[in-house]
Design an enzyme around this catalytic site. Structure first.
Site, mmCIF file in Angstrom:
data_model
loop_
_atom_site.group_PDB
_atom_site.id
_atom_site.type_symbol
_atom_site.label_atom_id
_atom_site.label_comp_id
_atom_site.label_asym_id
_atom_site.label_seq_id
_atom_site.Cartn_x
_atom_site.Cartn_y
_atom_site.Cartn_z
ATOM 1 N N VAL A 1 -14.628 5.783 -28.578
ATOM 2 C CA VAL A 1 -13.754 5.351 -29.669
ATOM 3 C C VAL A 1 -14.511 5.379 -30.995
ATOM 4 O O VAL A 1 -13.950 5.707 -32.046
ATOM 5 C CB VAL A 1 -13.195 3.942 -29.399
ATOM 6 C CG1 VAL A 1 -12.349 3.445 -30.573
ATOM 7 C CG2 VAL A 1 -12.364 3.929 -28.117
ATOM 8 N N CYS A 2 -15.788 5.045 -30.950
ATOM 9 C CA CYS A 2 -16.592 4.867 -32.170
ATOM 10 C C CYS A 2 -16.566 6.064 -33.123
ATOM 11 O O CYS A 2 -16.355 5.880 -34.330
ATOM 12 C CB CYS A 2 -18.022 4.504 -31.810
ATOM 13 S SG CYS A 2 -18.183 2.935 -30.947
ATOM 14 N N PRO A 3 -16.780 7.303 -32.649
ATOM 15 C CA PRO A 3 -16.776 8.404 -33.615
ATOM 16 C C PRO A 3 -15.448 8.555 -34.335
ATOM 17 O O PRO A 3 -15.417 8.886 -35.524
ATOM 18 C CB PRO A 3 -17.103 9.639 -32.769
ATOM 19 C CG PRO A 3 -16.877 9.242 -31.353
ATOM 20 C CD PRO A 3 -17.127 7.773 -31.299
ATOM 21 N N GLU B 1 -13.491 6.205 -35.263
ATOM 22 C CA GLU B 1 -13.398 5.181 -36.311
ATOM 23 C C GLU B 1 -14.239 5.557 -37.531
ATOM 24 O O GLU B 1 -13.789 5.442 -38.671
ATOM 25 C CB GLU B 1 -13.846 3.830 -35.762
ATOM 26 C CG GLU B 1 -12.904 3.257 -34.721
ATOM 27 C CD GLU B 1 -13.259 1.837 -34.359
ATOM 28 O OE1 GLU B 1 -12.349 0.995 -34.344
ATOM 29 O OE2 GLU B 1 -14.449 1.555 -34.102
#
Length: 200
Positions: free
Chosen positions: A49-51, A53
């Site tokens: 999910v992080c990339p 965001e």
């Protein structure tokens, strides 16, 4: 931990700057002095999910800049991992050349000071803080690990705060720019509800 209405905890930490320079003494208060700031935490680099965001924040970078708002991101990874992630293309799981500083919280002291450390994994939850020009936290939101943020909602919160600061009127539920605001008086709320009751 609820930090809204309190001074934002300061930190001095290693960071990768937008130009790729690595420094060891990034100072939150000095960097954001006199400006609003979005300080956000993500769990770890090179994850899932992080990339999405960080890329979403980066794609909307000019929306924040036009509102004179700094973006600062933090995770537990080292500056060298941050830099490698920046230098990896999105189609290979990277984020590309991000336009805001990426802070290394390798000692986990920053996420602890903001009260957003996952109790078992000891990584940051998906937390975002809106810090005003006086270093006061005006909004915070925290998502569990599987749930990505809505970056446009963060911009809406900034717009609501700026309307309040400029006009002294408060923003009702589901408010977006251009919609009616409320004078914070009995007459003000009565006027607003009589006009907008069925639109809220």
């Amino acid at each position: 931990m609820v930090l809204v209405s309190q001074q934002a905890p300061n930190f001095i930490a290693p960071a990768v700057l937008p130009n790729g320079q690595i420094i060891n003494n990034f100072n939150l208060k000095e960097y954001s002095k006199g400006k609003k700031t979005i300080l956000f935490f993500w769990p770890m680099d090179f994850t899932f999910v992080c990339p999405s965001e960080l890329i979403a924040f980066n794609n909307l970078y000019n929306e924040f800049k036009n509102r004179e708002v700094c973006i600062i991101g933090v995770s537990i990874d080292s500056v060298y991992v941050h830099n490698a992630w920046r230098n990896t293309l999105p189609d290979s799981g990277g984020i590309g050349l991000i336009k805001f500083p990426m802070i290394s919280d390798i000692k986990r002291s920053i996420q602890k000071s903001y009260g957003i450390e996952h109790h078992e994994l000891k990584i940051a939850l998906r937390a975002s803080f809106l810090i005003d020009n006086n270093n006061i936290i005006r909004h915070q939101s925290i998502n569990d690990l599987p749930i990505g943020r809505n970056i446009k909602e963060i911009i809406r919160i900034i717009d609501a705060l700026q309307v309040y600061e400029k006009f002294g009127e408060v923003c009702p539920a589901n408010w977006t720019p251009g919609k009616d605001t409320i004078q914070a008086t009995s007459k003000g709320i009565n006027k607003y509800l009589s006009k907008n009751f069925h639109k809220i």
